[in-house]
Scaffold this motif. Structure first.
Motif, PDB file in Angstrom:
ATOM      1  N   CYS A  68       0.834  -1.208   0.000  1.00  0.00           N
ATOM      2  CA  CYS A  68       0.000   0.000   0.000  1.00  0.00           C
ATOM      3  C   CYS A  68       0.868   1.257   0.000  1.00  0.00           C
ATOM      4  N   LEU A  79      -3.987   6.834  -3.647  1.00  0.00           N
ATOM      5  CA  LEU A  79      -4.385   5.636  -2.909  1.00  0.00           C
ATOM      6  C   LEU A  79      -3.821   5.747  -1.502  1.00  0.00           C
ATOM      7  N   ASN A  99      -5.568  -4.139  -3.934  1.00  0.00           N
ATOM      8  CA  ASN A  99      -4.336  -3.645  -4.533  1.00  0.00           C
ATOM      9  C   ASN A  99      -4.150  -4.179  -5.951  1.00  0.00           C
ATOM     10  N   ALA A 102      -5.542  -1.807  -8.316  1.00  0.00           N
ATOM     11  CA  ALA A 102      -4.733  -0.580  -8.325  1.00  0.00           C
ATOM     12  C   ALA A 102      -3.446  -0.780  -9.113  1.00  0.00           C
TER      13      ALA A 102
END
Length: 182
Positions: A68, A79, A99, A102
């Protein structure tokens, strides 16, 4: 690959981003390791092995939290970072699955590996590194810590999941072996 000319360094023939499989594997393998730990009891999750980051649960939290953090830096803060310290396996798994989307969106962009990516640290310092280095570090970080958790699982007598890139390709039938010509 059905068309040998489909992937070219120049032109418009690429069908997917070049890093799609690298990050697809990264997310899939991390989820496989988390899933392998779901059957562990709390004492087993606290298992440590010399030479590794920490306990199994601490290492998984660090792995997902780090992922992250890389996404936070690489998206310019679009994010959010997470507070992984109290996350359980289910929450870590859900975060890693999120994730995946992303990473897919990030690598689908027009990436310049020499773009300077600045990470503002809590102590007030700034860390500068090219995008290509930060992307390489994200993949390396995940691989390193997944390996550590697999070592801890083996130490407990638990068979770790098969998570290498060939396993990733095999799960989708994207690797084949042909017989030798006679």
């Amino acid at each position: 690959m059905t068309d040998p000319g489909a992937l070219r360094c120049y032109g418009d023939a690429m069908t997917r981003p070049i890093l799609d499989d690298a990050f697809g594997h990264h997310v899939w393998a991390t989820i496989q390791v988390i899933d392998a730990c779901l059957a562990l009891d709390p004492a087993q999750l606290e298992t440590t092995v010399p030479g590794t980051y920490g306990s199994i649960i601490e290492t998984l939290r660090h792995t997902v939290g780090g992922d992250c953090g890389y996404l936070f830096a690489l998206t310019g803060g679009r994010l959010a970072e997470i507070d992984e310290a109290a996350m359980d396996l289910a929450a870590l798994r859900a975060q890693m699955a999120a994730n995946g989307a992303a990473w897919a969106a990030l690598v689908a962009g027009d990436l310049d590996p020499d773009t300077d990516v600045v990470r503002h640290r809590d102590d007030g310092t700034d860390s500068h590194a090219p995008l290509g280095i930060r992307i390489a570090q994200a993949l390396h970080h995940g691989t390193d810590h997944r390996s550590q958790v697999c070592t801890a699982l083996t130490n407990l007598g638990v068979e770790p999941p098969a998570i290498d890139v060939w396993d990733y390709a095999d799960k989708d039938g994207r690797i084949t072996v042909t017989s030798a010509a006679s």
